[in-house]
Design a protein around this motif. Structure first.
Motif, PDB file in Angstrom:
ATOM      1  N   CYS A   1       0.852  -1.207   0.000  1.00 39.37           N
ATOM      2  CA  CYS A   1       0.000   0.000   0.000  1.00 39.37           C
ATOM      3  C   CYS A   1       0.885   1.255   0.000  1.00 39.37           C
ATOM      4  O   CYS A   1       0.634   2.203  -0.749  1.00 39.37           O
ATOM      5  CB  CYS A   1      -0.906   0.033   1.227  1.00 39.37           C
ATOM      6  SG  CYS A   1      -2.142  -1.237   1.182  1.00 39.37           S
ATOM      7  N   GLN A   2       1.914   1.234   0.856  1.00 40.40           N
ATOM      8  CA  GLN A   2       2.821   2.399   0.940  1.00 40.40           C
ATOM      9  C   GLN A   2       3.511   2.653  -0.401  1.00 40.40           C
ATOM     10  O   GLN A   2       3.616   3.794  -0.848  1.00 40.40           O
ATOM     11  CB  GLN A   2       3.899   2.147   1.990  1.00 40.40           C
ATOM     12  CG  GLN A   2       3.449   2.374   3.417  1.00 40.40           C
ATOM     13  CD  GLN A   2       4.504   1.875   4.409  1.00 40.40           C
ATOM     14  OE1 GLN A   2       5.634   1.561   4.047  1.00 40.40           O
ATOM     15  NE2 GLN A   2       4.105   1.785   5.669  1.00 40.40           N
ATOM     16  N   ILE A   3       3.969   1.571  -1.029  1.00 38.35           N
ATOM     17  CA  ILE A   3       4.676   1.722  -2.314  1.00 38.35           C
ATOM     18  C   ILE A   3       3.732   2.272  -3.372  1.00 38.35           C
ATOM     19  O   ILE A   3       4.077   3.173  -4.130  1.00 38.35           O
ATOM     20  CB  ILE A   3       5.301   0.375  -2.759  1.00 38.35           C
ATOM     21  CG1 ILE A   3       6.420  -0.026  -1.795  1.00 38.35           C
ATOM     22  CG2 ILE A   3       5.842   0.454  -4.180  1.00 38.35           C
ATOM     23  CD1 ILE A   3       7.000  -1.396  -2.031  1.00 38.35           C
ATOM     24  N   ASN A   4       2.513   1.721  -3.402  1.00 37.18           N
ATOM     25  CA  ASN A   4       1.538   2.205  -4.387  1.00 37.18           C
ATOM     26  C   ASN A   4       1.248   3.690  -4.186  1.00 37.18           C
ATOM     27  O   ASN A   4       1.101   4.443  -5.131  1.00 37.18           O
ATOM     28  CB  ASN A   4       0.255   1.381  -4.314  1.00 37.18           C
ATOM     29  CG  ASN A   4       0.472   0.012  -4.936  1.00 37.18           C
ATOM     30  OD1 ASN A   4       1.352  -0.159  -5.781  1.00 37.18           O
ATOM     31  ND2 ASN A   4      -0.301  -0.971  -4.519  1.00 37.18           N
ATOM     32  N   LYS A   5       1.187   4.090  -2.899  1.00 37.81           N
ATOM     33  CA  LYS A   5       0.940   5.495  -2.584  1.00 37.81           C
ATOM     34  C   LYS A   5       2.113   6.356  -3.080  1.00 37.81           C
ATOM     35  O   LYS A   5       1.932   7.409  -3.683  1.00 37.81           O
ATOM     36  CB  LYS A   5       0.782   5.652  -1.062  1.00 37.81           C
ATOM     37  CG  LYS A   5      -0.036   6.863  -0.677  1.00 37.81           C
ATOM     38  CD  LYS A   5      -0.225   6.934   0.810  1.00 37.81           C
ATOM     39  CE  LYS A   5      -0.455   8.393   1.176  1.00 37.81           C
ATOM     40  NZ  LYS A   5       0.026   8.717   2.488  1.00 37.81           N
ATOM     41  N   THR A   6       3.319   5.858  -2.840  1.00 39.61           N
ATOM     42  CA  THR A   6       4.527   6.574  -3.279  1.00 39.61           C
ATOM     43  C   THR A   6       4.514   6.717  -4.801  1.00 39.61           C
ATOM     44  O   THR A   6       4.871   7.765  -5.343  1.00 39.61           O
ATOM     45  CB  THR A   6       5.795   5.792  -2.848  1.00 39.61           C
ATOM     46  OG1 THR A   6       5.627   5.388  -1.516  1.00 39.61           O
ATOM     47  CG2 THR A   6       7.037   6.634  -2.960  1.00 39.61           C
ATOM     48  N   LYS A   7       4.102   5.631  -5.472  1.00 44.90           N
ATOM     49  CA  LYS A   7       4.045   5.648  -6.942  1.00 44.90           C
ATOM     50  C   LYS A   7       3.063   6.710  -7.426  1.00 44.90           C
ATOM     51  O   LYS A   7       3.342   7.467  -8.349  1.00 44.90           O
ATOM     52  CB  LYS A   7       3.603   4.274  -7.462  1.00 44.90           C
ATOM     53  CG  LYS A   7       4.783   3.428  -7.922  1.00 44.90           C
ATOM     54  CD  LYS A   7       4.473   1.971  -8.056  1.00 44.90           C
ATOM     55  CE  LYS A   7       3.436   1.577  -9.060  1.00 44.90           C
ATOM     56  NZ  LYS A   7       3.205   0.109  -9.076  1.00 44.90           N
ATOM     57  N   GLU A   8       1.920   6.751  -6.743  1.00 38.81           N
ATOM     58  CA  GLU A   8       0.903   7.742  -7.118  1.00 38.81           C
ATOM     59  C   GLU A   8       1.417   9.162  -6.968  1.00 38.81           C
ATOM     60  O   GLU A   8       1.058  10.062  -7.704  1.00 38.81           O
ATOM     61  CB  GLU A   8      -0.350   7.573  -6.243  1.00 38.81           C
ATOM     62  CG  GLU A   8      -1.263   6.455  -6.720  1.00 38.81           C
ATOM     63  CD  GLU A   8      -2.253   6.046  -5.636  1.00 38.81           C
ATOM     64  OE1 GLU A   8      -2.554   6.879  -4.761  1.00 38.81           O
ATOM     65  OE2 GLU A   8      -2.694   4.879  -5.671  1.00 38.81           O
ATOM     66  N   GLU A   9       2.297   9.330  -5.967  1.00 34.85           N
ATOM     67  CA  GLU A   9       2.857  10.670  -5.733  1.00 34.85           C
ATOM     68  C   GLU A   9       4.032  10.959  -6.657  1.00 34.85           C
ATOM     69  O   GLU A   9       4.682  11.995  -6.545  1.00 34.85           O
ATOM     70  CB  GLU A   9       3.294  10.793  -4.265  1.00 34.85           C
ATOM     71  CG  GLU A   9       2.102  10.877  -3.310  1.00 34.85           C
ATOM     72  CD  GLU A   9       2.500  10.593  -1.866  1.00 34.85           C
ATOM     73  OE1 GLU A   9       3.687  10.293  -1.608  1.00 34.85           O
ATOM     74  OE2 GLU A   9       1.608  10.670  -1.004  1.00 34.85           O
ATOM     75  N   GLY A  10       4.319  10.013  -7.552  1.00 39.57           N
ATOM     76  CA  GLY A  10       5.370  10.211  -8.554  1.00 39.57           C
ATOM     77  C   GLY A  10       6.763   9.962  -8.047  1.00 39.57           C
ATOM     78  O   GLY A  10       7.745  10.307  -8.696  1.00 39.57           O
ATOM     79  N   MET A  11       6.886   9.360  -6.862  1.00 42.30           N
ATOM     80  CA  MET A  11       8.219   9.051  -6.346  1.00 42.30           C
ATOM     81  C   MET A  11       8.479   7.565  -6.547  1.00 42.30           C
ATOM     82  O   MET A  11       7.636   6.731  -6.223  1.00 42.30           O
ATOM     83  CB  MET A  11       8.302   9.400  -4.862  1.00 42.30           C
ATOM     84  CG  MET A  11       8.206  10.896  -4.615  1.00 42.30           C
ATOM     85  SD  MET A  11       7.665  11.213  -2.946  1.00 42.30           S
ATOM     86  CE  MET A  11       9.126  10.733  -2.058  1.00 42.30           C
TER      87      MET A  11
END
Lengths: 104, 341
Positions: free
Chosen positions: A21-31
């Motif tokens: 979940c954290q990684i997906n969130k990071t991906k969404e934020e473009g990081m």
């Protein structure tokens, strides 16, 4: 006929759902810096291994019902990356996993 | 596969010191000086259920001598039933044909037997137990007959660091799956006897260099454990990280925890920093919130580590050795041979 791939029943393993979940969130934020983090941990006879997101996805697909071709098909549909590149990555990953006796 | 440095949501493995009791009295033993009220069989079962709930992947049963507690078989079987990998560290004394068969029937993944020297008298003297060498060798043979994966554990110390070649030959002859050379830990009797048995930093460097060479040519698999100081000998600092470890520095408190015979939880077997107790506290809460674990996972370089280019990889080495000898978690590992120019 091509073999159906399955996880070695002798391994114990854990999926880190919260981390995904954290990684997906990071991906969404473009990081992209966390993309290589381990999200599956595998233990075989007290040797530990970890898989990143893509490795984990392949690992989950190795459920005894799919061949390598089936796995490539699923990932190709999902990621739409050049087929040759995908085939190379999957082949490479599966051969490492087979050498380590994690996938049979 | 990658070599990230993130902390998993729960420990991957647990070193469970199953009992304080031992039929030997080794000169380097980290636990012989400890005592307390051991968990009852029912409490051990409760602890095992907590470990199952936390999705622990592996438990190594150590001690004392874990086979002294008959409950070992029930507990190991219970953990195994729920998919947890099991290994056992033993001196081999209690392993006869019947016990070897029982271990095989539980499907214990790995059994490690301690051998300190290829010279039976030296081994027996170090363990203060006459006949222990022969019993250990016999145990290895019985375990192998049962098809179990067998390792020889050899703690490097003054008594054996000059005979590693002979130990390798013995391991090859016995056809064990691995010969694991462990680092001497200044803990318990190992701390009391540190001047007598521990190697100097230069001796550590020399013996590790030698063992790395032997690793390339030996017929037996030679393990050096998750020894963070090995980064100092890698051609590129990340080499060890990529090949051997999921994490930088020592794995204790980052990938694993220890449970003592009374249920106390510590970062590793070699340090008495108690984080909580399995009967009173929630393992996952401790894992995620312990200030001691936070400190271990965020070590600050002190002393010579502040100038060392390897700190990023070795994280100061073994914190237990540092803490036990200096009282400071962040102190440099006393075995470290690196010196600033």
């Amino acid at each position: 006929m091509e073999n159906k791939l399955k996880r070695n029943p002798a391994v114990s393993w854990r999926l880190e759902k919260e981390k995904i979940c954290q990684i997906n969130k990071t991906k969404e934020e473009g990081m992209l810096k966390d993309l290589d983090e381990g999200v599956v941990f595998i233990n075989l006879k007290n040797e530990m291994f970890e898989l990143n997101l893509l490795g984990a996805e392949i690992w989950l697909l190795c459920n005894g019902e799919r061949t390598k071709k089936d796995i490539i098909k699923v990932l190709f549909k999902k990621y739409k990356i050049p087929r040759e590149e995908l085939e190379h990555d999957v082949n490479d990953f599966l051969s490492k996993m087979k050498n380590l006796h994690l996938i049979i | 596969m990658n070599t990230g440095i993130s902390i998993p949501s729960a420990p991957l493995s647990i070193a469970w010191n199953f009992t304080y009791s031992c039929n030997m009295n080794c000169e380097h033993c980290y636990s012989r000086t400890e005592q307390g009220k051991e968990l009852t069989n029912e409490e051990q079962e409760y602890v095992t259920k907590q470990l199952i709930k936390a999705k622990i992947l592996h438990i190594n049963f150590g001690g004392g001598e874990p086979l002294i507690r008959p409950s070992f078989f029930f507990i190991a079987q219970l953990a195994k039933k729920f998919g947890i990998g099991i290994s056992l560290s033993s001196n081999g004394w209690l392993i006869d044909n019947r016990v070897a068969k029982s271990l095989a029937s539980i499907k214990v993944d790995v059994v490690s037997i301690s051998i300190d020297s290829t010279n039976p008298e030296k081994h027996d003297k170090f363990r203060n137990c006459s006949g222990s060498f022969n019993r250990a060798i016999e145990a290895i043979k019985l375990l192998k007959q049962q098809g179990l994966k067998v390792k020889i554990f050899s703690v490097l110390s003054k008594i054996n660091y000059k005979e590693v070649k002979e130990l390798i030959k013995l391991a090859e002859t016995l056809e064990v799956d691995e010969l694991l050379f462990k680092n001497y830990k200044p803990a318990g009797k190992g701390l009391i006897n540190v001047d007598r048995y521990d190697l100097t930093p230069q001796e550590w460097e020399k013996v590790y260099k030698k063992l790395i060479k032997f690793q390339r040519h030996s017929k037996v698999n030679i393990g050096l454990g998750a020894e963070p100081l090995l980064h100092l000998l890698s051609e590129s600092p990340s080499e060890n990280d990529e090949n051997q470890s999921l994490i930088r520095g020592a794995p204790c408190g980052k990938l694993s925890l220890c449970i003592k015979p009374n249920g106390d939880i510590t970062p590793c077997a070699y340090v008495n920093l108690v984080l909580g107790n399995m009967l009173k506290d929630d393992l996952l809460y401790i894992w995620q919130n312990s200030p001691i674990l936070y400190q271990l996972r965020n070590k600050k370089p002190t002393g010579k580590c502040t100038k060392c280019p390897n700190f990023e990889w070795c994280q100061g080495g073994c914190f237990a050795a540092a803490y036990n000898t200096s009282g400071c978690i962040d102190a440099p590992d006393p075995h470290c041979w690196w010196q600033p120019n």
